[in-house]
Write an enzyme that holds these catalytic residues in place. Sequence first.
Site, PDB file in Angstrom:
ATOM      1  CD  GLU A 124      -2.569  -1.197   2.695  1.00 15.80           C
ATOM      2  OE1 GLU A 124      -2.718  -0.123   3.315  1.00 15.80           O
ATOM      3  OE2 GLU A 124      -3.089  -2.272   3.045  1.00 15.80           O
ATOM      4  CE  LYS A 126       4.600   5.004   7.279  1.00 14.38           C
ATOM      5  NZ  LYS A 126       4.331   6.372   7.672  1.00 14.38           N
ATOM      6  CG  ASP A 128       3.668  12.505   5.332  1.00 17.68           C
ATOM      7  OD1 ASP A 128       3.497  12.176   6.517  1.00 17.68           O
ATOM      8  OD2 ASP A 128       4.627  13.200   4.948  1.00 17.68           O
ATOM      9  CE1 TYR A 255      -7.494   7.516  -1.549  1.00 22.09           C
ATOM     10  CE2 TYR A 255      -6.716   9.544  -0.533  1.00 22.09           C
ATOM     11  CZ  TYR A 255      -7.119   8.837  -1.658  1.00 22.09           C
ATOM     12  OH  TYR A 255      -7.133   9.448  -2.864  1.00 22.09           O
ATOM     13  CE  LYS A 354       8.456   6.354   7.929  1.00 18.62           C
ATOM     14  NZ  LYS A 354       8.868   7.246   8.939  1.00 18.62           N
ATOM     15  CB  CYS A 448      33.814  37.360  20.081  1.00 20.57           C
ATOM     16  SG  CYS A 448      32.059  37.356  20.417  1.00 20.57           S
ATOM     17  CB  CYS A 451      32.187  41.065  22.858  1.00 17.64           C
ATOM     18  SG  CYS A 451      33.345  39.699  23.046  1.00 17.64           S
ATOM     19  CB  CYS A 466      33.757  34.596  22.768  1.00 16.90           C
ATOM     20  SG  CYS A 466      34.094  36.215  23.454  1.00 16.90           S
ATOM     21  CB  CYS A 471      31.377  37.687  25.394  1.00 13.28           C
ATOM     22  SG  CYS A 471      30.528  37.658  23.805  1.00 13.28           S
TER      23      CYS A 471
HETATM   24  S1  IVH Z   1      -1.240   0.419   8.638  1.00 16.89           S
HETATM   25  C1  IVH Z   1      -0.044  -0.737  12.947  1.00 16.89           C
HETATM   26  N1  IVH Z   1      -1.249   1.468   6.266  1.00 16.89           N
HETATM   27  O1  IVH Z   1       1.690   5.411   9.051  1.00 16.89           O
HETATM   28  C2  IVH Z   1      -0.371   0.565  12.355  1.00 16.89           C
HETATM   29  N2  IVH Z   1      -0.572   2.840   8.071  1.00 16.89           N
HETATM   30  O2  IVH Z   1       4.158   5.273  10.526  1.00 16.89           O
HETATM   31  C3  IVH Z   1      -1.304   0.366  11.222  1.00 16.89           C
HETATM   32  N3  IVH Z   1      -0.031   5.145   7.434  1.00 16.89           N
HETATM   33  O3  IVH Z   1       0.203   5.562  12.198  1.00 16.89           O
HETATM   34  C4  IVH Z   1      -0.962   1.216  10.162  1.00 16.89           C
HETATM   35  N4  IVH Z   1      -0.456   4.915   5.302  1.00 16.89           N
HETATM   36  O4  IVH Z   1      -1.099   6.627  10.279  1.00 16.89           O
HETATM   37  C5  IVH Z   1      -0.996   1.667   7.565  1.00 16.89           C
HETATM   38  N5  IVH Z   1      -1.359   2.250   4.110  1.00 16.89           N
HETATM   39  C6  IVH Z   1      -1.117   2.466   5.390  1.00 16.89           C
HETATM   40  C7  IVH Z   1      -0.692   3.722   5.878  1.00 16.89           C
HETATM   41  C8  IVH Z   1      -0.413   3.866   7.230  1.00 16.89           C
HETATM   42  C9  IVH Z   1      -0.075   5.759   6.248  1.00 16.89           C
HETATM   43  C10 IVH Z   1       0.382   5.789   8.699  1.00 16.89           C
HETATM   44  C11 IVH Z   1      -0.463   5.457   9.883  1.00 16.89           C
HETATM   45  C12 IVH Z   1       0.492   5.025  10.954  1.00 16.89           C
HETATM   46  C13 IVH Z   1       1.793   5.542  10.428  1.00 16.89           C
HETATM   47  C14 IVH Z   1       2.961   4.727  10.960  1.00 16.89           C
END
Ligand code: IVH
Length: 736
Positions: A124, A126, A128, A255, A354, A448, A451, A466, A471
């Site tokens: 999936e 991730k 932000d 989402y 990441k 310095c 001063c 210094c 100072c």
């Molecule tokens: S599963 C056990 N899936 O990332 C925690 N988290 O760094 C279950 N996040 O707190 C998270 N996209 O807010 C999951 N596809 C995704 C995600 C996701 C973003 C966030 C989530 C979590 C944080 C952890």
Amino acid sequence: MTAIEAQQRIKKLKAEIEIHRYNYHVLDRETISPAALDSLKNELFKLENEFPQFITPDSPTQRVGGRALSRFKKVVHSAPMISLFDAFSAEDLQAWQERNRNYLDSIGQNHFLSSSDNFPYYCELKLDGLAINLRYEQGQLVQGATRGNGRIGEDVTANVKTINSIPLKLRLPQLGELEKLGLSSLVSRKILKIISHGTIELRGEAIMTKKVLRELNQKYTRLGQAKLANPRNAVAGSIRQLDPKITAERRLVFYAYDLLLSALDSKELLARGELVVRRDQADHLANLLGFKTLKQNRIVSGLSGVFQFYQEVEKKRASLGFEIDGIVLKFNDLKMWIILGVVGKAPRYMMAYKFSAEQATTKVLDVIWQVGRTGALTPTAVLEPVKVGGAVISRSTLHNFDEINRLGLRLGDTIIIERAGDVIPKVVQVLKKLRTGREQKIKVPSVCPMCGGQVLRLPDRVAYRCSNQRCYAVNLQQIIHFVSQNAANLEGLGPKLIEQFLTQGLIKEAADLYALQKSVLLSLERYGEKKADNIIAMINSRRKIAVANFIYALGIRQVGQEMANLLTEKFREYLVAKKKDLELKNLSLEHNWPIEIKTLINYFQNLKLEDLETISGSGPIIADSIRNYWHDEKHLQQLHKFQDNGVELFLPPANVFRVQNSRLLDKTFVLTGTLNGLTRRAAKDKIKTLGGQIKEQITRNTDYLVLGEKPGSKYQEAQKLGVKILNEEEFLKIIS
Ligand code: IVH
């Protein structure tokens, strides 16, 4: 219109509006013009006004119905909102797979091992943003909550209701739609029952699209208001608004990424394969319930599939409408979730992979040297402003001259600057091939910049300092430190005020603050009666200072809060040894003891160097520095002045930290910089109650450096020694 007719019309209007909401906000499909939709909503609104008995909580008119709150209620999560382990490289993931193999082996589940190279993972994006938990009972949204500390979050129901992609009522899928997911008819019926009669929780991420962020910022600029730094901060700021109207204005999107079907026996059902058994099914089911899910998510085979997914996503990242900071890979077989379970702060069955820190290139325009309270000169690079990871960066600390040498940095150089998560940006590389020949070497100033005093470097030390004891910059920084929260806590005396007092000759040193007269304050520009009264009253209310805070406030080189605490405890031992005196004065261990500054001076002057060295973690450098302080004529004069100006010290009863949990037993922590979410004191208390130890200095044996904003040189030392560095978020995860 009769009431019955109105009731029926309202029902139909709601259903019609809901279809178009779902199509537009969840499926990204416009099936009616916005004007026509508005007109339907208007009719509904008018009817509901006329017949308020038919208003239901799931009516689209109720999205921005909540009133502004004065504070958020706390909510205990039904299941903790745990976090994720992070991987930054293919090796990290391989190591994770190996750990899982070993774990499966150790619990006798070795039949999985032969297929471990081809485990199906659900990959999936991730997102932000901000994690949100939504609770539906009998299909109705009853609660929205933030993650908080994982166990207890904040009730933000009124705010999440303003998010159009969150259904106020779950969509009831058709049996056929469920069967298409590969669910048996028995399981499908069970799920339909849970939707209508049970509890379902959905977890996911509230995000702000890049476009909305841009538009809002343009608007705020026009209005002369502060801009939103990046989507993540923008979302957190939008959800944690006491007035839901503001949240609505931020046009957030939600989402879903996790589905909790709270059948009482869900674990057993899952084990028997009588519920949703795969993560991809759960993802699609969330979609059928009326949620947005990510269309990029997909099943891959083994880690090789994960790597391919990661690379594809990385390429598409810039063209996505929202920010992501990596991918999340999850065992697709939900049975594995039960088998693998959770270890420490996060599950074994999923992993965040990441993206590496964001980088950008820019030019170094200048290097300025700032003088700190110990006289140390810190170089800061002035940069051509550049956007890195959503924030415009125009300065970056270079820590010290050794760092400049290590990088080989010259004025005018093009450099790579990097920002990893919330960590402050740093110069990681100089692009020497781009030099024109006009770049200039960077020199440490010989005098310095504040001063004009001579700048010296002591043998074996990194910092240039210094050498002028008087100072101006050193003095200013020392006073600023003295008044700070964990020191003398002279609230409201900010750096600007102190600078004004110094330059106008009202004070020469911190002790003078306690002799400020109202009449003198009134002589300053823009000082009225009220302001002067407030300052005097505040200072008067803070004349009593705890010994540890006072020692810390003095700004003795090498003495941070922790060392001040240790010294205080030694001082207490000394007093207790002289118990007779205490008894004579009729003092008990449970009450504050008044302490004369004289007594403290006496104590420190009589301490031997060896005594000081035995204080935990303290070597000869620290011992020397402490000893010198209490023998220095200038410091002694200052100390006496505190006493003369009415400062009184006291020793609170010993603070015994009971270890409530041994999770961090024997782990050593060093803190640097300012934390946003909690005070340093709170952070330290928490570490101690979990059995951890706090040290002042980084050594090879330090387990973690907790990195706040504007960190000191400990950050660099930790990097050098390979000590694990935790940003605030990671630290909070560990202690929560
Ligand atoms: S599963 C056990 N899936 O990332 C925690 N988290 O760094 C279950 N996040 O707190 C998270 N996209 O807010 C999951 N596809 C995704 C995600 C996701 C973003 C966030 C989530 C979590 C944080 C952890």
